[in-house]
Scaffold this motif. Structure first.
Motif, short mmCIF file in Angstrom:
data_model
loop_
_atom_site.label_atom_id
_atom_site.label_comp_id
_atom_site.label_asym_id
_atom_site.label_seq_id
_atom_site.Cartn_x
_atom_site.Cartn_y
_atom_site.Cartn_z
N CYS A 14 0.82 -1.37 -0.04
CA CYS A 14 0.03 0.14 0.06
C CYS A 14 0.95 1.30 0.25
O CYS A 14 1.74 1.14 0.87
N CYS A 17 0.38 2.94 3.80
CA CYS A 17 0.80 2.41 4.97
C CYS A 17 2.09 1.51 4.57
O CYS A 17 2.51 0.89 5.83
N CYS A 29 -4.53 0.33 0.52
CA CYS A 29 -5.38 -0.74 1.10
C CYS A 29 -6.96 -0.13 1.54
O CYS A 29 -6.89 0.82 1.60
N CYS A 32 -6.77 1.97 4.67
CA CYS A 32 -6.26 3.37 4.47
C CYS A 32 -7.29 4.18 3.57
O CYS A 32 -7.59 5.41 3.94
ZN LIG Z 1 -2.64 0.89 3.60
#
Ligand SMILES: [Zn+2]
Length: 228
Positions: A14, A17, A29, A32
């Motif tokens: 991602c 993150c 993701c 997030c």
């Molecule tokens: Zn993420």
């Protein structure tokens, strides 16, 4: 099956993150995506409730001012912008443009604009980075809003940041030394959606808007990925 094995061995991560993406997730993701600090400025439109709009009051007429996300230092948005600028994540810019452009189109904003114009990089910086992150975002917007994107409608002549410390009068004198519209017919009588990655003071967008209006643009609106 080969792809499944590959993604087990080398899971994509991602951009916000660095966690591994699950199957079906792309770039960001789900966790997030839910937690990103969305501004929702598009809900307010061009009103006093839109704080970005107010940054341009008394400086240059800007019809709409939008940002997808709030810039939060050390958070997910800073990581996204960092990837976009320094890790060559060109496709991430396009992806964010598609997401925000769909949202703006859902609210019928796409009907207001004629062309998308990114804030340009100076050619030396462009050569070093290989792409203009504002243009990547603009490309995604152009796909999801069904508008043409003119990547070279504005050019940056001086390899300097806009002189934010000078007083406004001095700034207005030098904006045309910094930005130029080489082919005014690309923007003449058009509502230009001016695009950048991040807005801090708004001075760069202000300078570009002044130059676009001087070149004959009918109106200018601005949109960025994030706003501080
Ligand atoms: Zn993420």
């Amino acid at each position: 099956m080969f792809e499944d094995v590959l993604s087990l061995l080398f899971p994509e991560s991602c951009y916000a993150c660095s966690g591994a993406l699950a199957r079906g997730e792309k770039f960001i993701c789900t966790n997030c995506s839910i937690k990103l600090p969305y501004t929702d400025f598009h809900v307010h439109g061009a009103t006093e409730h839109n704080p970005l709009q107010r940054r341009f009051w008394g400086k240059v007429p800007v019809r709409f001012a939008f940002a997808y996300l709030y810039f939060v230092p050390k958070g997910r948005v800073q990581r996204l912008l960092h990837q976009l600028k320094y890790k060559g994540a060109q496709e991430l810019g396009e992806h964010l443009g598609q997401r925000y452009g769909s949202l703006l189109s859902d609210h019928q904003y796409n009907q207001h604009f004629d062309v998308i114009v990114p804030v340009p990089l100076h050619k030396y910086k462009m050569r070093r980075r290989g792409y203009n992150q504002a243009e990547s975002f603009g490309l995604g917007l152009s796909q999801s809003m069904n508008l043409p994107s003119y990547g070279h409608a504005l050019v940056r002549k001086a390899n300097t940041a806009t002189q934010t410390r000078k007083n406004r009068f001095d700034r207005w004198k030098n904006v045309e030394d910094v930005f130029q519209v080489p082919r005014p017919e690309q923007v003449r009588d058009k509502h230009v959606l001016l695009v950048d990655d991040v807005m801090t003071t708004g001075a760069t967008l202000e300078a570009c808007a002044v130059v676009l209006l001087a070149a004959g643009a009918k109106e200018v609106s601005v949109v960025t990925i994030a706003a501080a």
